[in-house]
Design a protein around this motif. Structure first.
Motif, PDB file in Angstrom:
ATOM      1  N   PRO A 180       0.820  -1.217   0.000  1.00  0.00           N
ATOM      2  CA  PRO A 180       0.000   0.000   0.000  1.00  0.00           C
ATOM      3  C   PRO A 180       0.855   1.270   0.000  1.00  0.00           C
ATOM      4  N   MET A 181       2.032   1.205   0.647  1.00  0.00           N
ATOM      5  CA  MET A 181       2.930   2.359   0.668  1.00  0.00           C
ATOM      6  C   MET A 181       3.474   2.652  -0.729  1.00  0.00           C
ATOM      7  N   ASP A 182       3.724   1.595  -1.498  1.00  0.00           N
ATOM      8  CA  ASP A 182       4.188   1.779  -2.876  1.00  0.00           C
ATOM      9  C   ASP A 182       3.126   2.482  -3.714  1.00  0.00           C
ATOM     10  N   ILE A 183       1.889   2.055  -3.549  1.00  0.00           N
ATOM     11  CA  ILE A 183       0.787   2.665  -4.297  1.00  0.00           C
ATOM     12  C   ILE A 183       0.650   4.140  -3.946  1.00  0.00           C
ATOM     13  N   GLU A 184       0.795   4.440  -2.655  1.00  0.00           N
ATOM     14  CA  GLU A 184       0.701   5.841  -2.232  1.00  0.00           C
ATOM     15  C   GLU A 184       1.857   6.653  -2.793  1.00  0.00           C
ATOM     16  N   SER A 185       3.041   6.056  -2.826  1.00  0.00           N
ATOM     17  CA  SER A 185       4.212   6.777  -3.347  1.00  0.00           C
ATOM     18  C   SER A 185       4.038   7.084  -4.833  1.00  0.00           C
ATOM     19  N   TRP A 186       3.303   6.228  -5.525  1.00  0.00           N
ATOM     20  CA  TRP A 186       3.064   6.411  -6.958  1.00  0.00           C
ATOM     21  C   TRP A 186       2.409   7.759  -7.232  1.00  0.00           C
ATOM     22  N   THR A 187       1.518   8.168  -6.341  1.00  0.00           N
ATOM     23  CA  THR A 187       0.784   9.422  -6.547  1.00  0.00           C
ATOM     24  C   THR A 187       1.614  10.643  -6.180  1.00  0.00           C
ATOM     25  N   ARG A 188       2.770  10.422  -5.544  1.00  0.00           N
ATOM     26  CA  ARG A 188       3.547  11.547  -5.011  1.00  0.00           C
ATOM     27  C   ARG A 188       4.919  11.645  -5.670  1.00  0.00           C
ATOM     28  N   TRP A 189       4.962  11.460  -6.957  1.00  0.00           N
ATOM     29  CA  TRP A 189       6.228  11.460  -7.685  1.00  0.00           C
ATOM     30  C   TRP A 189       7.028  12.728  -7.432  1.00  0.00           C
ATOM     31  N   TYR A 190       6.385  13.877  -7.576  1.00  0.00           N
ATOM     32  CA  TYR A 190       7.119  15.144  -7.479  1.00  0.00           C
ATOM     33  C   TYR A 190       7.481  15.478  -6.030  1.00  0.00           C
ATOM     34  N   ASP A 191       6.680  15.009  -5.076  1.00  0.00           N
ATOM     35  CA  ASP A 191       7.064  15.178  -3.665  1.00  0.00           C
ATOM     36  C   ASP A 191       8.354  14.421  -3.383  1.00  0.00           C
ATOM     37  N   TYR A 192       8.456  13.205  -3.939  1.00  0.00           N
ATOM     38  CA  TYR A 192       9.684  12.422  -3.764  1.00  0.00           C
ATOM     39  C   TYR A 192      10.856  13.057  -4.501  1.00  0.00           C
ATOM     40  N   SER A 193      10.583  13.668  -5.649  1.00  0.00           N
ATOM     41  CA  SER A 193      11.660  14.346  -6.386  1.00  0.00           C
ATOM     42  C   SER A 193      12.230  15.500  -5.562  1.00  0.00           C
ATOM     43  N   ARG A 194      11.346  16.278  -4.960  1.00  0.00           N
ATOM     44  CA  ARG A 194      11.811  17.403  -4.127  1.00  0.00           C
ATOM     45  C   ARG A 194      12.562  16.892  -2.903  1.00  0.00           C
ATOM     46  N   ALA A 195      12.049  15.835  -2.289  1.00  0.00           N
ATOM     47  CA  ALA A 195      12.725  15.261  -1.120  1.00  0.00           C
ATOM     48  C   ALA A 195      14.103  14.724  -1.501  1.00  0.00           C
ATOM     49  N   ARG A 196      14.201  14.097  -2.665  1.00  0.00           N
ATOM     50  CA  ARG A 196      15.499  13.609  -3.157  1.00  0.00           C
ATOM     51  C   ARG A 196      16.489  14.757  -3.300  1.00  0.00           C
ATOM     52  N   ASP A 197      16.044  15.840  -3.929  1.00  0.00           N
ATOM     53  CA  ASP A 197      16.954  16.955  -4.192  1.00  0.00           C
ATOM     54  C   ASP A 197      17.384  17.653  -2.906  1.00  0.00           C
ATOM     55  N   MET A 198      16.482  17.772  -1.946  1.00  0.00           N
ATOM     56  CA  MET A 198      16.839  18.375  -0.662  1.00  0.00           C
ATOM     57  C   MET A 198      17.826  17.485   0.092  1.00  0.00           C
ATOM     58  N   MET A 199      17.620  16.176  -0.003  1.00  0.00           N
ATOM     59  CA  MET A 199      18.541  15.221   0.626  1.00  0.00           C
ATOM     60  C   MET A 199      19.934  15.331   0.012  1.00  0.00           C
ATOM     61  N   LEU A 200      19.997  15.375  -1.323  1.00  0.00           N
ATOM     62  CA  LEU A 200      21.288  15.464  -1.996  1.00  0.00           C
ATOM     63  C   LEU A 200      21.986  16.780  -1.670  1.00  0.00           C
ATOM     64  N   ASP A 201      21.232  17.867  -1.629  1.00  0.00           N
ATOM     65  CA  ASP A 201      21.824  19.170  -1.311  1.00  0.00           C
ATOM     66  C   ASP A 201      22.470  19.155   0.074  1.00  0.00           C
ATOM     67  N   ALA A 202      21.836  18.469   1.021  1.00  0.00           N
ATOM     68  CA  ALA A 202      22.307  18.509   2.410  1.00  0.00           C
ATOM     69  C   ALA A 202      23.362  17.454   2.725  1.00  0.00           C
ATOM     70  N   THR A 203      23.335  16.314   2.027  1.00  0.00           N
ATOM     71  CA  THR A 203      24.156  15.177   2.461  1.00  0.00           C
ATOM     72  C   THR A 203      25.139  14.657   1.410  1.00  0.00           C
ATOM     73  N   ASP A 204      25.199  15.307   0.253  1.00  0.00           N
ATOM     74  CA  ASP A 204      26.198  14.920  -0.759  1.00  0.00           C
ATOM     75  C   ASP A 204      27.495  15.644  -0.422  1.00  0.00           C
ATOM     76  N   THR A 205      28.287  15.033   0.444  1.00  0.00           N
ATOM     77  CA  THR A 205      29.473  15.675   0.998  1.00  0.00           C
ATOM     78  C   THR A 205      30.741  15.074   0.419  1.00  0.00           C
ATOM     79  N   GLU A 206      31.847  15.743   0.661  1.00  0.00           N
ATOM     80  CA  GLU A 206      33.141  15.245   0.175  1.00  0.00           C
ATOM     81  C   GLU A 206      33.519  13.949   0.864  1.00  0.00           C
ATOM     82  N   HIS A 207      33.214  13.829   2.156  1.00  0.00           N
ATOM     83  CA  HIS A 207      33.606  12.627   2.895  1.00  0.00           C
ATOM     84  C   HIS A 207      32.622  11.477   2.696  1.00  0.00           C
TER      85      HIS A 207
END
Length: 270
Positions: A180-207
């Motif tokens: 059921p969580m997968d089905i719900e995630s299907w409807t929130r593609w762009y929410d996940y895209s924004r969450a991905r980009d915020m995660m990468l901005d904060a945690t894509d570090t040199e180390h």
């Protein structure tokens, strides 16, 4: 001959024969890496993140199917218990960290907080903000402690994710993958895209950098991921003593097949 454009390349899936040939080579190298990790006492964490149906499970299987589960340990935690919800966030993951001579693979990790928990509202805004601030610090502590930390994000396209979801709906051997969580995630593609980009901005570090793997072609994704993992951990093929089977002792010889008569055997239907 005209060079195919990017769109044509994306539609050109790797053939099974070529994939099997290349995978065997890489899995042989993973076995060499395994021996190196054991002898040198290395500690390695490999994280796999990505959208639902991005191909994490298949990639992990390709890595682990020819190596020892005592060295390459897979961790795929369920939803946190009521007790775990009251712990310090990283606490539930730390007991699974590697000791010397181990590679721990997380099929989803503490980055749940930056993904599904953020999008589905399973954490507060304050908890989410605190995670993005503290995660790079915690990972610096992990790396400074001598652990090799590798983070992969598998990036699947919208159309390919839809195709995989539809395949799961139709195939009884894949239906268990569609929650059921997968089905719900299907409807929130762009929410996940924004969450991905915020995660990468904060945690894509040199180390502790993120490595993004395009996974619309599962076979190419698996090969590219394994090849890159091997490139990130310097290792050498260690010499092995040639093994020769000794003769079996005939001392105490008896008819060990006759003693099985009358036992319950599995019916040989095939």
């Amino acid at each position: 001959m005209k060079e195919p454009n990017l769109e044509q390349k994306a539609r050109s899936k790797m053939k099974r024969k070529q994939y099997d040939r290349e995978l065997r080579k890489l899995q042989t190298e993973l076995c060499h890496l395994q021996e190196w990790v054991k002898v040198k006492g290395l500690r390695v964490i490999v994280i796999f993140e990505g959208r639902d149906a991005a191909g994490k499970g298949g990639t992990i299987k390709a890595i682990t199917e020819r190596v020892s589960p005592r060295v390459f340990r897979l961790v795929a935690l369920p939803a946190p218990s009521d007790r775990e919800k009251t712990q310090m966030y990283l606490q539930r993951y730390m007991p699974y960290f590697p000791a010397a001579g181990e590679v721990v693979i997380f099929d989803r990790s503490w980055y749940n907080r930056a993904g599904v928990e953020r999008v589905m509202g399973f954490c507060t805004e304050e908890e989410y903000r605190r995670f993005l601030e503290n995660c790079p610090v915690a990972e610096k502590y992990i790396v400074d402690g001598g652990i090799i930390l590798v983070k992969f994000w598998l990036e699947v396209g919208k159309k390919e994710q839809q195709r995989r979801f539809e395949a799961r709906i139709e195939d009884p051997m894949r239906q268990w993958k569609l929650s059921p969580m997968d089905i719900e995630s299907w409807t929130r593609w762009y929410d996940y895209s924004r969450a991905r980009d915020m995660m990468l901005d904060a945690t894509d570090t040199e180390h502790a950098p993120w490595y993004i793997v395009r996974s619309d072609d599962k076979r190419r994704a698996r090969l590219n991921c394994i090849a890159h993992l091997l490139s990130l951990i310097p290792y050498e093929e260690l010499p092995r003593k040639k093994v020769k089977l000794p003769k079996r002792s005939k001392k105490g010889k008896y008819d060990d097949q006759a003693t099985l008569e009358g036992r319950k055997f599995v019916p040989e239907k095939y």
